[in-house]
Design a protein around this motif. Sequence first.
Motif, PDB file in Angstrom:
ATOM      1  N   HIS A 161      -9.158  16.516  -7.775  1.00  0.00           N
ATOM      2  CA  HIS A 161      -7.861  15.915  -8.141  1.00  0.00           C
ATOM      3  C   HIS A 161      -7.221  15.207  -6.947  1.00  0.00           C
ATOM      4  N   ASP A 162      -8.043  14.819  -5.979  1.00  0.00           N
ATOM      5  CA  ASP A 162      -7.536  14.149  -4.770  1.00  0.00           C
ATOM      6  C   ASP A 162      -7.550  12.644  -5.010  1.00  0.00           C
ATOM      7  N   PHE A 187       1.736  12.400  -0.052  1.00  0.00           N
ATOM      8  CA  PHE A 187       1.721  11.360   0.982  1.00  0.00           C
ATOM      9  C   PHE A 187       0.458  10.511   0.829  1.00  0.00           C
ATOM     10  N   PRO A 188       0.411   9.661  -0.184  1.00  0.00           N
ATOM     11  CA  PRO A 188      -0.776   8.797  -0.351  1.00  0.00           C
ATOM     12  C   PRO A 188      -1.016   7.985   0.924  1.00  0.00           C
ATOM     13  N   GLY A 189      -2.255   7.919   1.342  1.00  0.00           N
ATOM     14  CA  GLY A 189      -2.577   7.230   2.588  1.00  0.00           C
ATOM     15  C   GLY A 189      -2.630   8.167   3.774  1.00  0.00           C
ATOM     16  N   ALA A 190      -2.339   9.468   3.567  1.00  0.00           N
ATOM     17  CA  ALA A 190      -2.435  10.443   4.661  1.00  0.00           C
ATOM     18  C   ALA A 190      -3.869  10.506   5.175  1.00  0.00           C
ATOM     19  N   VAL A 191      -4.004  10.635   6.506  1.00  0.00           N
ATOM     20  CA  VAL A 191      -5.327  10.707   7.136  1.00  0.00           C
ATOM     21  C   VAL A 191      -5.486  12.094   7.750  1.00  0.00           C
ATOM     22  N   TYR A 192      -6.529  12.790   7.339  1.00  0.00           N
ATOM     23  CA  TYR A 192      -6.782  14.140   7.839  1.00  0.00           C
ATOM     24  C   TYR A 192      -7.321  14.095   9.277  1.00  0.00           C
ATOM     25  N   ALA A 194      -2.278  14.671   0.061  1.00  0.00           N
ATOM     26  CA  ALA A 194      -2.432  13.285  -0.406  1.00  0.00           C
ATOM     27  C   ALA A 194      -1.571  12.995  -1.631  1.00  0.00           C
ATOM     28  N   GLN A 198       1.478  14.627  -8.119  1.00  0.00           N
ATOM     29  CA  GLN A 198       0.885  14.076  -9.345  1.00  0.00           C
ATOM     30  C   GLN A 198       0.061  15.145 -10.050  1.00  0.00           C
ATOM     31  N   PHE A 234       2.938   3.271  -2.989  1.00  0.00           N
ATOM     32  CA  PHE A 234       2.430   4.413  -3.751  1.00  0.00           C
ATOM     33  C   PHE A 234       3.333   5.636  -3.567  1.00  0.00           C
ATOM     34  N   CYS A 252      -5.824  -0.837   1.000  1.00  0.00           N
ATOM     35  CA  CYS A 252      -5.051   0.245   1.623  1.00  0.00           C
ATOM     36  C   CYS A 252      -5.800   0.830   2.814  1.00  0.00           C
ATOM     37  N   PHE A 299     -11.863  16.025  12.406  1.00  0.00           N
ATOM     38  CA  PHE A 299     -12.337  14.745  11.887  1.00  0.00           C
ATOM     39  C   PHE A 299     -12.152  13.689  12.981  1.00  0.00           C
ATOM     40  N   CYS A 352       0.834  -1.193   0.000  1.00  0.00           N
ATOM     41  CA  CYS A 352       0.000   0.000   0.000  1.00  0.00           C
ATOM     42  C   CYS A 352       0.872   1.246   0.000  1.00  0.00           C
ATOM     43  N   PRO A 356      -6.023  19.129   1.247  1.00  0.00           N
ATOM     44  CA  PRO A 356      -5.853  17.665   1.312  1.00  0.00           C
ATOM     45  C   PRO A 356      -5.368  17.071  -0.010  1.00  0.00           C
ATOM     46  N   GLN A 357      -5.703  17.719  -1.127  1.00  0.00           N
ATOM     47  CA  GLN A 357      -5.217  17.216  -2.424  1.00  0.00           C
ATOM     48  C   GLN A 357      -3.696  17.293  -2.478  1.00  0.00           C
ATOM     49  N   ASN A 417      -6.075  10.210  -3.130  1.00  0.00           N
ATOM     50  CA  ASN A 417      -5.664   9.433  -1.963  1.00  0.00           C
ATOM     51  C   ASN A 417      -6.245   8.016  -2.063  1.00  0.00           C
ATOM     52  N   PRO A 418      -5.394   6.985  -2.007  1.00  0.00           N
ATOM     53  CA  PRO A 418      -5.906   5.605  -2.175  1.00  0.00           C
ATOM     54  C   PRO A 418      -6.887   5.182  -1.080  1.00  0.00           C
ATOM     55  N   LEU A 419      -6.938   5.895   0.036  1.00  0.00           N
ATOM     56  CA  LEU A 419      -7.911   5.555   1.090  1.00  0.00           C
ATOM     57  C   LEU A 419      -9.349   5.626   0.568  1.00  0.00           C
TER      58      LEU A 419
END
Lengths: 156, 156
Positions: free
Chosen positions: B45-46, A84-89, A81, A156, A11, B56, B96, A8, A77-78, B48-50
């Motif tokens: 354009h977000d 840092f793909p998988g980032a949680v807000y 993310a 990206q 990415f 993931c 959140f 995961c 957040p865009q 995030n794989p979540l």
Amino acid sequence: MLLKRLACLSFSSSAASRILKIGDVLKHSRKFSDLDVLEYSKLSHDSNPLHFDSKCAKTAGFEDRLVHGMLVAGLFPQIIASHFPGAVYVSQSLHFKSPVYIGEEVIAEVQAVSLRENRKRYIAKFSTKCFKDGRLLVLDGEAMAILPTLSMGEQQ
Amino acid sequence: MLLKRLACLSFSSSAASRILKIGDVLKHSRKFSDLDVLEYSKLSHDSNPLHFDSKCAKTAGFEDRLVHGMLVAGLFPQIIASHFPGAVYVSQSLHFKSPVYIGEEVIAEVQAVSLRENRKRYIAKFSTKCFKDGRLLVLDGEAMAILPTLSMGEQQ
């Protein structure tokens, strides 16, 4: 489970990754079009006439129709993310300082102000700002997010 | 100019309007679908794989794919604008607290906590909360908005 986790997180481990440090600024520019505003209105069910009716927008003291503030805020957040793909807000504060009109270019900036490791993840606090016309501040605030790694891929 | 203003504000003067008071709660429920999340991803354009990759999301400790936090947060201005067309957002804080999964019903609540007249408009502060599974808090914060009137139309 560990293998899944590594798969995961792969990415974010693209070529040319570098490590996020305090003070680093990540940017993204965007122009929101008529179609973007229409699509967001449909999706959010937000039918505020300030976004559709020039006369109403002008009567309310604006130059023309506005982009939804929450659509502009989505740039933060865009940006996070995309690096840092998988980032949680965790949190976001938003102060809408100036209007963003349809078709205007805005530049969103996310700057790391604190980083703390916790259970092999990182709790990051970011200053989040959005500008237009050079350095006119349109949106100001702070975000907190949990990052799976400090290793950044290119945006990206 | 005044006539234009009245024409614009007539959006909110529908039948059965009532006056907003401190303590009033305005609510809206919503289930965000797969398509909503896909459309918002395209628009913001977000990537995030979540939001797209169940594995993931599970690896990151969630039950399944998440709805974008900023899409859920858009319920607050949607509620405010549906009762007060022409409302201008000043600020919003967002904490959140729990994940929102695709297909889950959430109930957003906006409660007036202070109201102040200023130049024939009203500066309103709202407590903004979003719940699921009864009263599980998923999103907490406060919003400030400038309202053209305190007369509420029914929610659209």
